[in-house]
Design an enzyme around this catalytic site. Structure first.
Site, PDB file in Angstrom:
ATOM      1  N   HIS A   1      -1.184  -4.218  -2.648  1.00  0.00           N
ATOM      2  CA  HIS A   1      -0.909  -2.796  -2.770  1.00  0.00           C
ATOM      3  C   HIS A   1      -2.149  -1.980  -2.427  1.00  0.00           C
ATOM      4  O   HIS A   1      -2.086  -1.055  -1.611  1.00  0.00           O
ATOM      5  CB  HIS A   1      -0.423  -2.416  -4.165  1.00  0.00           C
ATOM      6  CG  HIS A   1      -0.147  -0.949  -4.289  1.00  0.00           C
ATOM      7  ND1 HIS A   1      -1.134  -0.035  -4.597  1.00  0.00           N
ATOM      8  CD2 HIS A   1       0.984  -0.231  -4.092  1.00  0.00           C
ATOM      9  CE1 HIS A   1      -0.619   1.185  -4.585  1.00  0.00           C
ATOM     10  NE2 HIS A   1       0.668   1.095  -4.287  1.00  0.00           N
TER      11      HIS A   1
ATOM     12  N   GLU B   1      -6.818   5.112   1.239  1.00  0.00           N
ATOM     13  CA  GLU B   1      -5.925   6.265   1.389  1.00  0.00           C
ATOM     14  C   GLU B   1      -6.525   7.508   0.739  1.00  0.00           C
ATOM     15  O   GLU B   1      -6.265   8.626   1.187  1.00  0.00           O
ATOM     16  CB  GLU B   1      -4.564   5.941   0.770  1.00  0.00           C
ATOM     17  CG  GLU B   1      -3.520   7.011   0.979  1.00  0.00           C
ATOM     18  CD  GLU B   1      -2.160   6.609   0.446  1.00  0.00           C
ATOM     19  OE1 GLU B   1      -1.216   7.407   0.606  1.00  0.00           O
ATOM     20  OE2 GLU B   1      -2.026   5.511  -0.129  1.00  0.00           O
TER      21      GLU B   1
ATOM     22  N   TYR C   1       7.191  -3.207  -3.987  1.00  0.00           N
ATOM     23  CA  TYR C   1       6.534  -3.543  -5.253  1.00  0.00           C
ATOM     24  C   TYR C   1       7.366  -3.187  -6.478  1.00  0.00           C
ATOM     25  O   TYR C   1       6.907  -3.345  -7.611  1.00  0.00           O
ATOM     26  CB  TYR C   1       5.158  -2.872  -5.344  1.00  0.00           C
ATOM     27  CG  TYR C   1       5.143  -1.364  -5.179  1.00  0.00           C
ATOM     28  CD1 TYR C   1       5.408  -0.510  -6.241  1.00  0.00           C
ATOM     29  CD2 TYR C   1       4.834  -0.803  -3.948  1.00  0.00           C
ATOM     30  CE1 TYR C   1       5.373   0.863  -6.088  1.00  0.00           C
ATOM     31  CE2 TYR C   1       4.796   0.573  -3.783  1.00  0.00           C
ATOM     32  CZ  TYR C   1       5.068   1.402  -4.857  1.00  0.00           C
ATOM     33  OH  TYR C   1       5.043   2.761  -4.696  1.00  0.00           O
TER      34      TYR C   1
ATOM     35  N   HIS D   1       5.874   0.888   8.038  1.00  0.00           N
ATOM     36  CA  HIS D   1       5.541   1.095   6.623  1.00  0.00           C
ATOM     37  C   HIS D   1       6.592   1.969   5.954  1.00  0.00           C
ATOM     38  O   HIS D   1       6.723   3.146   6.263  1.00  0.00           O
ATOM     39  CB  HIS D   1       4.162   1.730   6.490  1.00  0.00           C
ATOM     40  CG  HIS D   1       3.639   1.744   5.093  1.00  0.00           C
ATOM     41  ND1 HIS D   1       3.352   0.592   4.394  1.00  0.00           N
ATOM     42  CD2 HIS D   1       3.350   2.769   4.237  1.00  0.00           C
ATOM     43  CE1 HIS D   1       2.890   0.900   3.189  1.00  0.00           C
ATOM     44  NE2 HIS D   1       2.902   2.218   3.063  1.00  0.00           N
TER      45      HIS D   1
ATOM     46  N   ASP E   1       6.552   5.738   5.882  1.00  0.00           N
ATOM     47  CA  ASP E   1       5.997   5.682   4.529  1.00  0.00           C
ATOM     48  C   ASP E   1       6.913   6.309   3.482  1.00  0.00           C
ATOM     49  O   ASP E   1       7.879   5.696   3.047  1.00  0.00           O
ATOM     50  CB  ASP E   1       4.610   6.329   4.537  1.00  0.00           C
ATOM     51  CG  ASP E   1       3.821   6.089   3.253  1.00  0.00           C
ATOM     52  OD1 ASP E   1       4.340   5.412   2.348  1.00  0.00           O
ATOM     53  OD2 ASP E   1       2.684   6.576   3.162  1.00  0.00           O
TER      54      ASP E   1
ATOM     55  N   HIS F   1      -2.790   3.355   6.553  1.00  0.00           N
ATOM     56  CA  HIS F   1      -3.485   4.634   6.374  1.00  0.00           C
ATOM     57  C   HIS F   1      -4.919   4.571   6.890  1.00  0.00           C
ATOM     58  O   HIS F   1      -5.253   5.248   7.857  1.00  0.00           O
ATOM     59  CB  HIS F   1      -3.463   5.121   4.914  1.00  0.00           C
ATOM     60  CG  HIS F   1      -2.101   5.294   4.351  1.00  0.00           C
ATOM     61  ND1 HIS F   1      -1.149   6.097   4.933  1.00  0.00           N
ATOM     62  CD2 HIS F   1      -1.515   4.760   3.242  1.00  0.00           C
ATOM     63  CE1 HIS F   1      -0.051   6.058   4.210  1.00  0.00           C
ATOM     64  NE2 HIS F   1      -0.231   5.248   3.198  1.00  0.00           N
TER      65      HIS F   1
END
Length: 474
Positions: free
Chosen positions: A225, A255, A143, A81, A340, A289
């Site tokens: 998303h 999350e 994105y 990620h 992340d 997450h």
């Protein structure tokens, strides 16, 4: 003594194939190798067409012509990620307190300034940093699609193309997870700073995403998303797109508690149940997450075969909380790891942080063995990225390798029978000595072979991402 086949393997120069054999690459002698359940000393492997060919053990000394990897060689690490543009935020958002939601405003500010050219430059440097940390494959949760304000570039996938080029130049495998992002929240249109993420509809997202053709070592996948950014009626479109292509599908899940509360208010169910009801969960899906799940959610994720990507260094950096990783794994969810926001780029640190966070939460030690944590960092991570042939040192697997030094100040004195524990609980990105991708050295003796000065490239790219004038350093 070598196994009987090893003399045959080494009698011929490593780059000279037998008549009719596949094109051969180099041979590697691994001082110590992690073979999935044990460490073996003196392992010799050959490479053919980017894959591991023959593999034999018991070679006390490196044969003539073999490339030498001293230390402990692991399968290449998988970073499941990534948001490449978040790398520009490291060290810049640590004052003033706040929460995930206030941090997000700083993230939006960086996102607004990036162009295809500056994004390419930043991502190339970020991916090169990953290679230096032993990462051979990354999942980019992408994105940032359009120009500020939502204007389409002449090439509607200009930003995605920038990421593909960046990974190709940095030399690592990329799974580009083209991400649907259509709303600011439940029933809310995108805000001004989110318009460049928005395709307008799920069908328009699917149409644009289908135009992006991967190349080189890249694959493509899809992502939701979050349930707050993709309306419920659009979820099945994204899931169908991925299913029709046999592609991996990822989604941020629970999350934040505020997201759970808003989902319950809007739909009368949790985000995990909403995703399941619209066909998003399943064996090709990875939930990212999964921090704030109910017991029923945990059972649902496990029962559907959905994997879970934990990102401990980001989750603690953003004060998100500690997710129920152990419970998810017991329920049947395969665990993987990601960096992340890139507050830290170190998959070994992510692996040990998952164990150490669980120790803090439960007051007990030893939730995962070093072998289990390495599996999350390698084989299960690559599988989550659509690469089930990677993450193993075995014949036929992708020839992706990461060698960790055993003589640094962190790893010196490692007991021969505890090398895996040393790698997970003592070593880190700074101890990565070599990285091999598709059988070719990408990092040799701690230096990137394609990007000559990664710190300088990072510094210049980050300054540009913050709108600063370039410096002409002498």
């Amino acid at each position: 003594m070598p196994h009987p086949t090893s003399a045959q393997d080494t009698a011929r120069a490593p780059d000279t194939p037998a008549p009719g054999a596949p094109a051969r690459g180099p041979a590697y002698w691994l001082e110590h190798a992690w073979l999935g359940d044990r460490c073996e000393p003196g392992v010799l492997l050959t490479v053919a067409d980017g894959r591991i060919g023959a593999l034999t053990t018991g070679h006390e000394r490196p044969p003539r012509g073999a490339e030498i990897l001293r230390g402990l060689t692991l399968p290449g690490l998988a970073n499941v990620h990534s948001h490449a543009f978040h790398r520009a935020l490291r060290g810049a958002v640590q004052t003033g307190g706040g929460t995930f939601w206030t941090w997000r405003e700083s993230m939006y500010a960086v996102a607004q300034r990036l162009t295809p050219d500056s994004y390419h430059r930043l991502a190339r440097a970020a991916y090169a940093e990953m290679a230096l940390a032993g990462i051979t494959a990354v999942g980019e949760f992408h994105y940032l699609h359009h120009a500020p304000g939502g204007t389409r570039y002449d090439d509607p996938n200009a930003m995605g193309e920038a990421l593909l080029a960046a990974a190709d130049e940095a030399g690592i495998r990329l799974t580009l997870l083209d991400t649907a992002y259509l709303a600011a929240g439940f029933g809310e249109p995108p805000a001004a700073h989110q318009r460049r993420f928005d395709d307008g509809s799920a069908d328009a997202w699917a149409e644009r995403a289908a135009l992006l053709a991967p190349r080189g070592l890249a694959l493509r996948g899809a992502a939701v998303h979050s349930v707050r950014a993709v309306p419920a009626a659009a979820l099945s479109t994204v899931a169908d797109w991925a299913r029709e292509r046999g592609a991996p599908l990822h989604a941020h899940l629970s999350e934040q508690p505020a997201e759970n509360e808003a989902c319950l208010a809007a739909h009368g169910r949790t985000p995990a149940r909403l995703l399941a009801d619209h066909g998003v969960l399943g064996g090709r899906t990875t939930a990212v997450h999964a921090t704030h799940l109910t017991d029923d959610d945990i059972g649902l994720v496990g029962a559907t075969g959905t994997g879970t990507c934990m990102c401990p260094t980001t989750e603690r950096d953003l004060a998100d909380g500690t997710g129920p990783a152990a419970a998810l794994q017991r329920a049947g969810s395969a665990l993987s790891l990601g960096s992340d926001s890139h507050a830290v780029v170190d998959i070994l640190e992510e692996a040990r942080a998952m164990e150490l966070d669980e120790r803090l939460r439960t007051g007990r030690r030893g939730h995962w063995t070093a072998a289990a944590l390495l599996r999350a960092a390698t084989a299960d991570g690559h599988a989550a990225l659509g690469r089930p042939d990677a993450g193993r040192i075995a014949p036929g697997a992708a020839a992706d390798l990461t060698t960790v030094s055993l003589d640094s100040v962190r790893t010196a004195g490692a007991a021969p029978g505890r090398l895996a524990e040393t790698a997970v609980f003592a070593a880190g990105a700074a101890d990565v000595r070599h990285t091999v991708v598709a059988g070719r050295h990408l990092v040799r003796d701690g230096a990137h072979t394609r990007v000559p000065d990664v710190p300088r490239e990072l510094a210049a790219a980050i300054r540009a991402a913050h709108g600063e004038e370039p410096r002409h350093d002498r």
